[in-house]
Design a protein around this motif. Structure first.
Motif, PDB file in Angstrom:
ATOM      1  N   SER A  15      48.447  44.568  52.596  1.00 57.23           N
ATOM      2  CA  SER A  15      48.921  45.455  51.534  1.00 57.23           C
ATOM      3  C   SER A  15      47.733  45.903  50.699  1.00 57.23           C
ATOM      4  CB  SER A  15      49.926  44.742  50.633  1.00 57.23           C
ATOM      5  OG  SER A  15      50.276  45.587  49.547  1.00 57.23           O
ATOM      6  N   SER A  16      47.632  47.201  50.498  1.00 59.99           N
ATOM      7  CA  SER A  16      46.526  47.777  49.729  1.00 59.99           C
ATOM      8  C   SER A  16      46.906  48.050  48.281  1.00 59.99           C
ATOM      9  CB  SER A  16      46.067  49.090  50.386  1.00 59.99           C
ATOM     10  OG  SER A  16      47.131  50.028  50.375  1.00 59.99           O
ATOM     11  N   ASP A  18      48.671  46.612  44.392  1.00 60.89           N
ATOM     12  CA  ASP A  18      49.047  45.487  43.533  1.00 60.89           C
ATOM     13  C   ASP A  18      50.553  45.267  43.670  1.00 60.89           C
ATOM     14  OD1 ASP A  18      46.461  45.362  42.599  1.00 60.89           O
ATOM     15  OD2 ASP A  18      46.906  46.218  40.643  1.00 60.89           O
ATOM     16  N   GLN A  19      50.972  44.011  43.604  1.00 61.01           N
ATOM     17  CA  GLN A  19      52.392  43.681  43.662  1.00 61.01           C
ATOM     18  C   GLN A  19      52.721  42.776  42.480  1.00 61.01           C
ATOM     19  OE1 GLN A  19      54.236  43.048  47.523  1.00 61.01           O
ATOM     20  NE2 GLN A  19      52.294  43.547  48.521  1.00 61.01           N
ATOM     21  N   ALA A  63      45.892  35.715  50.209  1.00 60.59           N
ATOM     22  CA  ALA A  63      46.310  36.601  49.125  1.00 60.59           C
ATOM     23  C   ALA A  63      45.440  36.360  47.899  1.00 60.59           C
ATOM     24  CB  ALA A  63      47.779  36.352  48.774  1.00 60.59           C
ATOM     25  N   ALA A  65      45.808  36.443  43.795  1.00 56.02           N
ATOM     26  CA  ALA A  65      46.761  36.517  42.688  1.00 56.02           C
ATOM     27  C   ALA A  65      46.032  36.339  41.372  1.00 56.02           C
ATOM     28  CB  ALA A  65      47.833  35.435  42.842  1.00 56.02           C
ATOM     29  N   PRO A 100      40.972  36.122  39.396  1.00 51.45           N
ATOM     30  CA  PRO A 100      41.673  36.089  40.683  1.00 51.45           C
ATOM     31  C   PRO A 100      41.623  34.715  41.345  1.00 51.45           C
ATOM     32  CG  PRO A 100      40.314  38.046  40.512  1.00 51.45           C
ATOM     33  CD  PRO A 100      39.964  37.177  39.331  1.00 51.45           C
ATOM     34  N   LYS A 130      50.408  38.969  39.275  1.00 52.34           N
ATOM     35  CA  LYS A 130      50.465  39.961  40.346  1.00 52.34           C
ATOM     36  C   LYS A 130      49.627  39.525  41.532  1.00 52.34           C
ATOM     37  CE  LYS A 130      46.601  42.828  38.739  1.00 52.34           C
ATOM     38  NZ  LYS A 130      46.153  44.195  38.500  1.00 52.34           N
ATOM     39  N   LEU A 131      50.008  40.034  42.712  1.00 49.25           N
ATOM     40  CA  LEU A 131      49.127  40.013  43.860  1.00 49.25           C
ATOM     41  C   LEU A 131      48.189  41.188  43.642  1.00 49.25           C
ATOM     42  CD1 LEU A 131      51.580  39.261  46.800  1.00 49.25           C
ATOM     43  CD2 LEU A 131      50.070  37.676  45.597  1.00 49.25           C
ATOM     44  N   ASP A 132      46.907  40.938  43.713  1.00 50.99           N
ATOM     45  CA  ASP A 132      45.902  41.843  43.179  1.00 50.99           C
ATOM     46  C   ASP A 132      45.054  42.486  44.276  1.00 50.99           C
ATOM     47  OD1 ASP A 132      44.355  43.102  41.271  1.00 50.99           O
ATOM     48  OD2 ASP A 132      43.340  41.289  40.596  1.00 50.99           O
ATOM     49  N   ALA A 133      45.263  43.785  44.522  1.00 53.30           N
ATOM     50  CA  ALA A 133      44.409  44.534  45.440  1.00 53.30           C
ATOM     51  C   ALA A 133      43.174  44.995  44.672  1.00 53.30           C
ATOM     52  CB  ALA A 133      45.163  45.739  45.999  1.00 53.30           C
ATOM     53  N   SER A 154      45.704  43.010  48.639  1.00 53.83           N
ATOM     54  CA  SER A 154      46.368  41.999  47.809  1.00 53.83           C
ATOM     55  C   SER A 154      46.863  40.841  48.668  1.00 53.83           C
ATOM     56  CB  SER A 154      47.519  42.612  47.017  1.00 53.83           C
ATOM     57  OG  SER A 154      48.473  43.208  47.873  1.00 53.83           O
TER      58      SER A 154
END
Length: 163
Positions: A15-16, A18-19, A63, A65, A100, A130-133, A154
Motif C-alpha cells: 500500500s502506497s 497512509d491508513q 508495516a 506505524a 515510526p 496510522k500505517l505510515d507511507a 505503509s
C-alpha cells in the motif's frame, strides 16, 4: 527426459497510502493498492487475499506505524481474518509513538478450500495512529543528507505456499 515443476502460488502486495485509524472503537481492514508480484494468489477488492488451492501458506508482513502527535505510546493490534472470521492466535500487539515503528509478523496459515481468503485487520488506541507511507526522497546537488531514497509503503504483505 526433463520435468517442469511449476512454482508454488505466491504474491507480494503493498500500500502506497497512509491508513489512519478512523474510529478507535472499531476494527478496520487494511487495504493494498499495488501488486508487486503474483502467481496464483489474487487480491480482490483491495483487501481479500484469495488462495488458489488447499495447503499451508506463509504470510510475512512489514508495516510502518506511528502515533502522530502522541505524547505517550499508543497500542495497536494487527491480525488476520479468514473468510470473514478472526484467526485464532493471529493477533500481534505493540505500542507505537510519534516516531515510526516497524511491525514485522510471519505466520503460517492453512487454506482448506480453494478460494479461501484472508484479510488483515487492525485497530489502534487513538485516531492519531496510522500505517505510515513515506514518499521517495529526491537527490540534490550538491549531495546532502538524506541521499535519494525510494518510497516506503505503509505495508507490504508477501505470501507463499509452503506445503
Amino acid at each position: 527426459m526433463s520435468f517442469h515443476i511449476p512454482p508454488n502460488p505466491h504474491a507480494t502486495f503493498s500500500s502506497s497510502i497512509d491508513q489512519p485509524i478512523v474510529d478507535p472503537t472499531l476494527a478496520q481492514v487494511i487495504t493494498f493498492d499495488t501488486t508487486i508480484a503474483a502467481n496464483g494468489i489474487t487480491l480482490v477488492s483491495g483487501s481479500r487475499i484469495t488462495l488458489p488451492q488447499p495447503g499451508n501458506y506463509s504470510f510475512a508482513i512489514s508495516a510502518v506505524a506511528s502515533a502522530v502527535g502522541a505524547a505517550n505510546a499508543k497500542q495497536v493490534s494487527i491480525w488476520f481474518r479468514k473468510n470473514g472470521l478472526d484467526v485464532t492466535n493471529s493477533n500481534t500487539y505493540l505500542t507505537v509513538n510519534k516516531d515510526p515503528t516497524i511491525i514485522a509478523v510471519v505466520l503460517d496459515l492453512p487454506c482448506s478450500t480453494a478460494g479461501d481468503y484472508y484479510q488483515l485487520w487492525w485497530s489502534g488506541e487513538t485516531t492519531g495512529v496510522k500505517l505510515d507511507a513515506v514518499a521517495a526522497i529526491p537527490g540534490t546537488l550538491p549531495a546532502t543528507f538524506p541521499p535519494a531514497q525510494p518510497a516506503s509503503p505503509s505495508i507490504i504483505l508477501t505470501i507463499g505456499q509452503i506445503g
